[in-house]
Write a protein that holds these residues in place. Sequence first.
Motif, PDB file in Angstrom:
ATOM      1  N   VAL A   1       8.795  -2.471  -1.173  1.00 35.03           N
ATOM      2  CA  VAL A   1       7.468  -2.705  -1.751  1.00 35.03           C
ATOM      3  C   VAL A   1       7.547  -2.698  -3.284  1.00 35.03           C
TER       4      VAL A   1
ATOM      5  N   CYS B   1      -0.307   8.127   2.904  1.00 39.37           N
ATOM      6  CA  CYS B   1       0.272   6.887   3.434  1.00 39.37           C
ATOM      7  C   CYS B   1      -0.422   6.617   4.758  1.00 39.37           C
TER       8      CYS B   1
ATOM      9  N   PHE C   1       6.407  -0.898  -5.769  1.00 39.79           N
ATOM     10  CA  PHE C   1       6.767   0.254  -6.600  1.00 39.79           C
ATOM     11  C   PHE C   1       8.281   0.468  -6.627  1.00 39.79           C
TER      12      PHE C   1
ATOM     13  N   GLU D   1       5.519  12.669   4.954  1.00 42.05           N
ATOM     14  CA  GLU D   1       4.248  12.006   4.648  1.00 42.05           C
ATOM     15  C   GLU D   1       3.255  12.176   5.804  1.00 42.05           C
TER      16      GLU D   1
ATOM     17  N   TYR E   1      12.936   0.659   5.786  1.00 40.56           N
ATOM     18  CA  TYR E   1      11.746   0.204   6.510  1.00 40.56           C
ATOM     19  C   TYR E   1      11.644  -1.319   6.635  1.00 40.56           C
TER      20      TYR E   1
ATOM     21  N   CYS F   1       2.226  -1.102  -1.716  1.00 40.98           N
ATOM     22  CA  CYS F   1       1.995   0.157  -0.996  1.00 40.98           C
ATOM     23  C   CYS F   1       0.641   0.717  -1.432  1.00 40.98           C
ATOM     24  N   PRO F   2      -0.339   0.821  -0.514  1.00 46.30           N
ATOM     25  CA  PRO F   2      -1.666   1.315  -0.923  1.00 46.30           C
ATOM     26  C   PRO F   2      -1.611   2.705  -1.553  1.00 46.30           C
ATOM     27  N   MET F   3      -0.727   3.577  -1.034  1.00 50.33           N
ATOM     28  CA  MET F   3      -0.680   4.941  -1.583  1.00 50.33           C
ATOM     29  C   MET F   3      -0.285   4.961  -3.064  1.00 50.33           C
TER      30      MET F   3
ATOM     31  N   ASN G   1       6.473   6.896  -4.924  1.00 46.92           N
ATOM     32  CA  ASN G   1       5.580   5.938  -4.270  1.00 46.92           C
ATOM     33  C   ASN G   1       4.287   5.836  -5.074  1.00 46.92           C
TER      34      ASN G   1
ATOM     35  N   CYS H   1       4.910  -0.315   8.830  1.00 49.82           N
ATOM     36  CA  CYS H   1       4.348  -0.574   7.491  1.00 49.82           C
ATOM     37  C   CYS H   1       4.315  -2.090   7.298  1.00 49.82           C
TER      38      CYS H   1
ATOM     39  N   VAL I   1       0.273   4.755   7.117  1.00 47.48           N
ATOM     40  CA  VAL I   1       1.195   4.599   8.260  1.00 47.48           C
ATOM     41  C   VAL I   1       1.534   5.975   8.858  1.00 47.48           C
ATOM     42  N   HIS I   2       1.871   6.925   8.009  1.00 44.38           N
ATOM     43  CA  HIS I   2       2.262   8.259   8.490  1.00 44.38           C
ATOM     44  C   HIS I   2       1.054   9.162   8.772  1.00 44.38           C
TER      45      HIS I   2
HETATM   46 FE1  SF4 Z   1       3.634   2.930   1.334  1.00 43.23          FE
HETATM   47 FE2  SF4 Z   1       3.552   4.225   3.619  1.00 43.23          FE
HETATM   48 FE3  SF4 Z   1       4.457   1.730   3.579  1.00 43.23          FE
HETATM   49 FE4  SF4 Z   1       5.895   3.722   2.501  1.00 43.23          FE
HETATM   50  S1  SF4 Z   1       5.361   3.465   4.650  1.00 43.23           S
HETATM   51  S2  SF4 Z   1       5.483   1.722   1.597  1.00 43.23           S
HETATM   52  S3  SF4 Z   1       4.278   5.036   1.679  1.00 43.23           S
HETATM   53  S4  SF4 Z   1       2.365   2.393   3.084  1.00 43.23           S
END
Ligand code: SF4
Length: 303
Positions: free
Chosen positions: A59, A170, A61, A198, A24, A84-86, A112, A258, A172-173
């Motif tokens: 990210v 997530c 994590f 996701e 990503y 990553c907010p999730m 994640n 993202c 984004v998804h």
């Molecule tokens: Fe987190 Fe979604 Fe970005 Fe992956 S795509 S890092 S799950 S916000």
Amino acid sequence: MNQKKLRIEELKKEKNAVIMAHYYVEDEVQEIADYIGDSYYLSDVATKIDADVIVLCGVVFMGEGAKILNPDKKVLIPAADANCPMAHMATVEKIQEMREKYDDLAVVCYVNSIAELKAASDVCVTSANALKIVKALPNKNIFFIPDQNLAHYIADQLPEKNFIFNDGYCHVHHAVTADEIQEAKKQTPEALVMVHPECKPEVTALADYIGSTSGIIDFATKSDAKEFIVVTEMGVLYELRHRNPDKTFHVVGKAQVCENMKKITVDKVIKVLEQEDTEILMETELMDAAHKPMIRMLELAAQ
Ligand code: SF4
Ligand code: 13P
């Protein structure tokens, strides 16, 4: 760019460093990476490399995951604010509550997630191995954190298990709608639809293929089809187009981006290699506790 590449090569040699990147991140960052892959690949490869320093282009994590698996290596992250907010959408208190409520419970933690959540769980999974691992668990009750959509995707395929869902997602998804997929299908009726798990169940229901980022890239590469609708973060287009120059890839809606993954730049990679200022550090106790479910994931995935 060439000057920057040369500088990175110089720094890598000097520090005995490797650069790992998730699909990503920006194309220019994938271009300078030694290892590129999905979350499972990055975890697995982190246990096999012989380097003193890992620069994790992804990210936070992901950086934590690499450090948990390599406590003796220095893990650097080019953007400390790539959060990553999730990864924060579950709590240790909720895990404890579920442990008290259910017998025969396995707490399954999507990678994640922050290290504290991993440490309180029984096993970690990624989107590439979640089905295989949950299926192999002896437990009837499964508390799956933090992602509700991946949980539903797996639960639908394992009716013998009793899933307890968490409400994380997530952004984004989760934002992709079934209408957007229908619209994209109308525009390119020949195209096959590839969706990341996701996404919401009504979106995965419209897919020809559902899988992790690596799974999506492999599916398109092996397929005889020439056109695809890609329903995941846009960074995968770099590898998809690189491996399949003769195929066409379409996006849905405004395309999925993202913003946290995009915080990683080549300049930041150079800076972190030079200054080593944003290192991933965690308490030993936390790392030890999180190490167990991560290793259990790698062992179960390899079986
Ligand atoms: Fe987190 Fe979604 Fe970005 Fe992956 S795509 S890092 S799950 S916000
Ligand atoms: P995978 O790399 O497992 O496909 O996961 C996608 C993701 O959201 C990583 O942030």
